[in-house]
Write a protein that holds these residues in place. Structure first.
Motif, PDB file in Angstrom:
ATOM      1  N   ALA A   1       0.785  -0.923  -0.293  1.00  0.00           N
ATOM      2  CA  ALA A   1       0.189   0.446  -0.154  1.00  0.00           C
ATOM      3  C   ALA A   1       1.003   0.912  -0.192  1.00  0.00           C
ATOM      4  O   ALA A   1       0.719   2.080  -0.644  1.00  0.00           O
ATOM      5  N   ARG A   2       1.847   1.009   0.632  1.00  0.00           N
ATOM      6  CA  ARG A   2       2.612   2.599   0.755  1.00  0.00           C
ATOM      7  C   ARG A   2       3.462   2.925  -0.412  1.00  0.00           C
ATOM      8  O   ARG A   2       3.688   4.024  -1.187  1.00  0.00           O
ATOM      9  N   MET A   3       4.280   1.384  -0.976  1.00  0.00           N
ATOM     10  CA  MET A   3       4.519   1.719  -2.116  1.00  0.00           C
ATOM     11  C   MET A   3       3.652   1.940  -3.590  1.00  0.00           C
ATOM     12  O   MET A   3       4.716   2.858  -4.168  1.00  0.00           O
ATOM     13  N   LYS A   4       2.775   2.158  -3.672  1.00  0.00           N
ATOM     14  CA  LYS A   4       1.539   2.597  -4.548  1.00  0.00           C
ATOM     15  C   LYS A   4       1.949   3.793  -4.289  1.00  0.00           C
ATOM     16  O   LYS A   4       1.353   4.316  -5.236  1.00  0.00           O
ATOM     17  N   GLN A   5       1.192   4.236  -3.070  1.00  0.00           N
ATOM     18  CA  GLN A   5       1.568   5.554  -2.772  1.00  0.00           C
ATOM     19  C   GLN A   5       2.607   6.852  -2.925  1.00  0.00           C
ATOM     20  O   GLN A   5       2.484   7.655  -3.868  1.00  0.00           O
ATOM     21  N   ALA A   6       3.502   6.372  -3.144  1.00  0.00           N
ATOM     22  CA  ALA A   6       5.437   6.035  -2.765  1.00  0.00           C
ATOM     23  C   ALA A   6       5.081   6.453  -4.941  1.00  0.00           C
ATOM     24  O   ALA A   6       5.668   7.088  -4.995  1.00  0.00           O
ATOM     25  N   PHE A   7       4.390   5.171  -5.364  1.00  0.00           N
ATOM     26  CA  PHE A   7       4.690   5.190  -6.165  1.00  0.00           C
ATOM     27  C   PHE A   7       4.278   6.338  -7.427  1.00  0.00           C
ATOM     28  O   PHE A   7       4.498   7.684  -7.938  1.00  0.00           O
ATOM     29  N   LEU A   8       2.704   6.650  -7.154  1.00  0.00           N
ATOM     30  CA  LEU A   8       2.355   7.706  -7.707  1.00  0.00           C
ATOM     31  C   LEU A   8       3.085   8.848  -6.921  1.00  0.00           C
ATOM     32  O   LEU A   8       2.611  10.391  -7.986  1.00  0.00           O
ATOM     33  N   ASP A   9       2.985   9.086  -5.560  1.00  0.00           N
ATOM     34  CA  ASP A   9       3.168  10.710  -5.241  1.00  0.00           C
ATOM     35  C   ASP A   9       5.079  10.992  -5.234  1.00  0.00           C
ATOM     36  O   ASP A   9       5.496  11.826  -6.224  1.00  0.00           O
TER      37      ASP A   9
END
Lengths: 279, 279
Positions: free
Chosen positions: A269-277
């Motif tokens: 979940a953290r990876m997905k958000q960091a990828f987008l941000d």
């Protein structure tokens, strides 16, 4: 070269490299990636052990995933011809495994200077020889060989391929459509020539990996950070590879004990958000 | 390029960089170097504190030593113009100190990316600007400015000058006879372009440092080894700088707690033997 800002990363291209959560086995990494709605997963050879590689490939496919890359082939340099041949043979098996998994790319960590030697140039030639020996079998199996330049701090013991420029030189020397490069931002971000060499990689970029360089770096091997937690201009590098036509998956690969200690669903979940941000 | 083997290193050029024995103060380092019959010593600014820099210079001279280089200037990149000016001012004082010590070269560790920034290109430009601001005062003081490229593992926090190629580019941009490079084998040995860039450094090599890259490297900062204990082709690099006309001192600079814990006379004796055997 700085590409125009604004283009967002495509979440459908994000791949979870399973070493970002080393405590999980392959089945757990497949299930968690699928639960999170990912489309890609990055697989390591040593994680294939509870079932045959064909069974693992079937499991990945049925979970709605594709394999962005198989890690890792390589480790070519050795003091004797016999040992070098043994390593090439193992790399041919790695190509078979990649084909069985449906992985388009075998990621190459090419190896360091043989123990007891200081012959850096000789080790680099052994890498070119090993890659050349693999190319026909890669073509037969339909698998691409991606030379991953590693950060110069690993030149002695993990890979003598220390820059994207050298990886490009080696791909030129081998001269096969099957042989290209895998670009991990962690290994190349510092290089004054990186944008020029990304342009030179056009048509043979077989993978793109993201994570971040922490300051201070807590450990030479286990010190990688989540995207956004460090100093790498990740979006700029991502846009640079896309400007050269790369439209393949983007693997998040992080070796970091604190991240390994988190539940895998939280990490993804953290990876997905960091990828987008941050990518 | 591999120069013809056979030429031995000249012990009269060996310099003891005082950080090879950090526990010793400057007087102790001077005395030990003199006792060992050395002709050169490498001095660090933060070690000048028990006496004025002029008194230290006199002490070094009377001990039969010359200063191979003063470490260190640099640390140019900062977020505000005021802070960058403050650092340039400090670098001008460093030039005064180098002149007072009779040091021919001020060794530059140019600085990392400012905290809170990811602008690597911007930081590199700040280095060029800072070097340019120093050049006139360096000429007035008769001190040479030696840009020391640091290993890429220090790009974020110690020096954005990660390759000898980039140091040469920067020296070209500044365009002053006072500005050249200092080559430390530890920082450049892995570079596929290092021999080409040594050729390009001809006429502006203002220092040469030796130590070794240990496998495994025990620490990113404190993990350097004595010459011969690692994988660097030191003699080849030494012959390459000599082939470009370099005939100045060769500093041994090692950050390593185990070596720091040894008596300084033992360390210098071991350094002399390692220089003869492995450089």
């Amino acid at each position: 070269m700085r590409t125009a800002p604004g283009s967002a990363p495509d979440l459908r291209l994000l791949s979870f490299n399973q070493m970002t959560c080393n405590p999980a086995n392959l089945s757990q990494a497949i299930d968690a990636s699928s639960r999170a709605g990912l489309k890609w997963i990055g697989v390591w050879r040593h994680k294939i052990k509870d079932a045959s590689v064909e069974q693992n490939g079937k499991q990945i496919h049925e979970a709605g995933l594709r394999v962005s890359g198989l890690c890792r082939g390589g480790m070519f340099p050795a003091l004797t011809a016999e040992e070098r041949q043994r390593r090439v043979d193992d790399n041919l098996r790695a190509l078979d495994e990649a084909a069985a998994l449906g992985a388009g790319t075998l990621v190459m960590v090419c190896g360091g200077i043989p123990e007891g030697s200081r012959d850096l140039d000789g080790a680099r030639q052994m890498v070119v020889d090993g890659l050349s020996a693999m190319a026909p079998h890669a073509k037969a199996r339909g698998v691409r060989i991606g030379i991953e330049p590693l950060h110069p701090m690993y030149a002695a013991d993990r890979s003598v391929v220390s820059t994207l420029g050298l990886a490009n030189d080696m791909a030129d020397k081998v001269g096969s459509d099957q042989v290209g490069v895998v670009i991990d931002v962690y290994h190349v971000w510092w290089d004054p020539n990186v944008y020029r060499e990304i342009e030179r990689s056009r048509g043979r970029i077989f993978g793109f990996h993201v994570c971040d360089w922490l300051v201070p770096t807590p450990d030479m091997l286990m010190g990688r950070g989540m995207m956004g937690d460090g100093v790498i201009e990740i979006a700029r590098l991502r846009q640079a590879v896309e400007a050269q036509g790369y439209d393949g998956p983007m693997e998040c690969e992080i070796f970091n004990q604190a991240i390994w200690d988190q539940p895998i669903d939280d990490t993804i979940a953290r990876m997905k958000q960091a990828f987008l941000d941050c990518c």
